[in-house]
Motif scaffolding. Structure first.
Motif, PDB file in Angstrom:
ATOM      1  N   GLN A   1       2.290   1.823  -3.431  1.00  0.00           N
ATOM      2  CA  GLN A   1       1.285   2.340  -4.355  1.00  0.00           C
ATOM      3  C   GLN A   1       1.005   3.815  -4.108  1.00  0.00           C
ATOM      4  OE1 GLN A   1      -2.077  -0.269  -3.889  1.00  0.00           O
ATOM      5  NE2 GLN A   1      -1.242  -1.818  -5.285  1.00  0.00           N
ATOM      6  N   LYS A   2       0.914   4.209  -2.845  1.00  0.00           N
ATOM      7  CA  LYS A   2       0.677   5.618  -2.534  1.00  0.00           C
ATOM      8  C   LYS A   2       1.841   6.488  -3.006  1.00  0.00           C
ATOM      9  CE  LYS A   2      -2.339   4.989   1.491  1.00  0.00           C
ATOM     10  NZ  LYS A   2      -2.486   5.203   2.965  1.00  0.00           N
TER      11      LYS A   2
ATOM     12  N   THR B   1       0.824  -1.205   0.000  1.00  0.00           N
ATOM     13  CA  THR B   1       0.000   0.000   0.000  1.00  0.00           C
ATOM     14  C   THR B   1       0.861   1.259   0.000  1.00  0.00           C
ATOM     15  OG1 THR B   1      -1.690  -1.214   1.228  1.00  0.00           O
ATOM     16  CG2 THR B   1      -1.882   1.178   1.174  1.00  0.00           C
TER      17      THR B   1
END
Length: 343
Positions: free
Chosen positions: A297-298, A294
């Motif tokens: 991806q951010k 995550t």
């Protein structure tokens, strides 16, 4: 073979679920002691009592499974207990499971099927010697001497550098030590049953079981030391993988267990081991792995969003050559018109 596989799955489910129920029951109970009042409080607590009985029942089922199948089959399948525990926590404790958890459970399930399919081939019974127990004790002692020597070196370096936090090496060592002892516990239990089948004195069976219980107790001690100060993800992963590998290797070297002779059965067994180990690692590290994915991806999304904005602002601030030419021609026109007016 499938009977022993199912017994192992039921045994590890009883052990893991029983420990969760015991932990949940102790929330409202005082610290365990030998006082009659405290023992009575634990015995009358329904949740703790059910968990304790499930834990004991699971241990008995595991002994039965070890008496029917090779330890190189039983020990890897016992790693699926973490998958069963995750499913139980999801439906009973209402804990949320992520995608990585379900992938780990699926891999562990397929791995169990592979181990069962590959282990169906009957193996010839190998004559055991009573000297295998001292030999195993010697090998484990050498491993622990090496691991503890490594641990002391890192602890001394940490003290010299005045570092208060645990180093990852210490977490790995405690996990490996506990996992080795858990694996050896299963191997020694199986050895006791083999002694009984091959006509050795019956007194060897309780001796092997006593040694097995001692190995499990010491293993829990090392695991608790690692979990007290270290990260649970590293300690638990190392313990689970080391337990599986120790059971497989010791079973083959000390108990004479062999891989199946048929190529398909051998491939199924090896693939099953690999899938179970991978599934266990994913289940233990699912939260950290998902958090890492995550965050990546951010970060990539922020870079994509920041890139066009930066290029747009740079185009606004820096004038193009065409605009400079237009401004120069306009200035020349104004100069020529002003000179005509003066004339």
């Amino acid at each position: 073979m499938w009977e022993s596989i199912l017994l192992t799955v039921a045994a590890t489910a009883g052990n893991n679920i029983g420990k969760i129920l015991q932990k949940k029951g102790t929330i409202i109970l005082p610290p365990l002691s030998f006082k009659l009042k405290v023992i009575r409080a634990y015995a009358l607590n329904k949740t703790w009592s059910i968990g304790f009985l499930m834990d004991i029942f699971g241990a008995l089922l595991m002994l039965r499974a070890l008496s029917l199948a090779p330890v190189s089959v039983i020990q890897p399948v016992s790693g699926c207990g973490l998958a069963i525990l995750s499913i139980f926590s999801h439906f009973y404790l209402q804990e949320v499971m992520n995608v990585v958890d379900w992938v780990g459970i699926t891999l562990a399930g397929f791995g169990t099927i592979g181990v069962g399919a590959g282990g169906e081939e009957q193996q010839e019974m190998v004559a055991l010697s009573i000297f295998h127990i001292p030999w195993l004790a010697f090998v484990v002692s050498i491993l622990f001497i090496l691991l503890n020597g490594w641990l002391r070196i890192y602890k001394r370096q940490r003290r010299e550098q005045e570092m208060m936090e645990y180093d990852v090496v210490e977490e790995i060592i405690y996990g490996l030590e506990s996992g080795i002892l858990f694996g050896m516990s299963s191997v020694i239990s199986k050895m006791g049953f083999l002694f009984l089948e091959q006509g050795f004195p019956k007194i060897l069976v309780p001796i092997c079981l006593l040694i097995s219980v001692s190995c499990s107790g010491i293993g829990f001690y090392y695991q608790t030391r690692g979990l007290k100060h270290g990260r649970a993800i590293i300690v638990s992963t190392c313990a689970a993988v080391a337990s599986i590998l120790t059971g497989v290797l010791a079973g083959m070297l000390a108990l004479g267990e062999r891989l199946p002779s048929a190529p398909k059965a051998r491939l199924a067994l090896l693939l099953g081991w690999l899938l179970i180990i991978t599934g266990v690692i994913l289940l233990v590290g699912s939260t950290r792995l998902l958090r890492f994915i995550t965050s990546r991806q951010k970060r990539s999304n922020m870079e994509k969003n920041y890139g066009p904005r930066r290029s747009t602002t740079s185009r606004v601030r820096e004038p193009s050559p065409n605009s400079a030419v237009i401004q120069a021609s306009t200035l020349n026109h104004l100069l020529s018109s002003s000179s005509k007016e003066k004339a």
